[in-house]
Write a protein that holds these residues in place. Structure first.
Motif, mmCIF file in Angstrom:
data_model
loop_
_atom_site.group_PDB
_atom_site.id
_atom_site.type_symbol
_atom_site.label_atom_id
_atom_site.label_comp_id
_atom_site.label_asym_id
_atom_site.label_seq_id
_atom_site.Cartn_x
_atom_site.Cartn_y
_atom_site.Cartn_z
ATOM 1 N N TYR A 1 0.858 -1.181 0.000
ATOM 2 C CA TYR A 1 0.000 0.000 0.000
ATOM 3 C C TYR A 1 0.894 1.230 0.000
ATOM 4 O O TYR A 1 1.755 1.377 0.863
ATOM 5 C CB TYR A 1 -0.925 0.006 1.225
ATOM 6 N N SER B 1 -5.692 0.985 4.818
ATOM 7 C CA SER B 1 -5.628 2.363 4.312
ATOM 8 C C SER B 1 -6.103 3.358 5.364
ATOM 9 O O SER B 1 -5.527 4.445 5.497
ATOM 10 C CB SER B 1 -6.425 2.515 3.017
ATOM 11 N N THR C 1 -8.200 -2.212 0.877
ATOM 12 C CA THR C 1 -7.015 -2.773 1.513
ATOM 13 C C THR C 1 -7.491 -3.784 2.561
ATOM 14 O O THR C 1 -8.659 -3.772 2.954
ATOM 15 C CB THR C 1 -6.169 -1.670 2.172
#
Length: 131
Positions: A65, A117, A96
């Motif tokens: 990420y 996230s 995510t």
């Protein structure tokens, strides 16, 4: 009167390892050279290691990420000390992975879910907890 009791002591040992990365051709050349030099002690063990290299560890389940790779199932601490663990297979399309927040009152991970996230965007940087 004699008395005895058991004690447990913890010893911390620090070891340093040397990692040698070779191409297959280089390993073949070194293996041939070592095989001619000696067949005892450390040299023998080095020759055996070159003859039968161990298979690499399987890669951990990870998620990337914003350019950072996170290991699923590992515990991460945010910038204020809160801890989270993120689970593989919990991300929906375009999401995510979901993680759970460490509930210090209960001494375990609670039921509240946060996406990776959400945690990164609000509380970065995340640091992997190793101990």
């Amino acid at each position: 009167m004699a008395e005895a009791q058991y004690e447990t002591r913890t010893k911390t040992v620090e070891e340093t390892f040397v990692v040698l990365r070779l191409t297959e051709d280089e390993a073949d050349a070194l293996r041939g050279f070592i095989g001619q030099v000696s067949s005892s002690g450390d040299v023998y063990r080095i020759h055996q290691a070159l003859t039968r290299p161990a298979n690499p560890e399987p890669a951990a389940d990870t998620f990337e990420y914003e350019g950072v790779t996170y290991e699923m199932g590992a515990t991460y601490q945010d910038r204020v000390g809160d801890k989270f663990t993120f689970e593989a297979g919990t991300a929906g399309p375009g999401e995510t992975p979901r993680g759970r927040f460490w509930d210090s009152n209960r001494g375990k991970f609670g039921d509240s879910c946060w996406t990776l996230s959400e945690v990164v965007d609000g509380w970065a940087p995340l640091t992997k907890v190793t101990a």
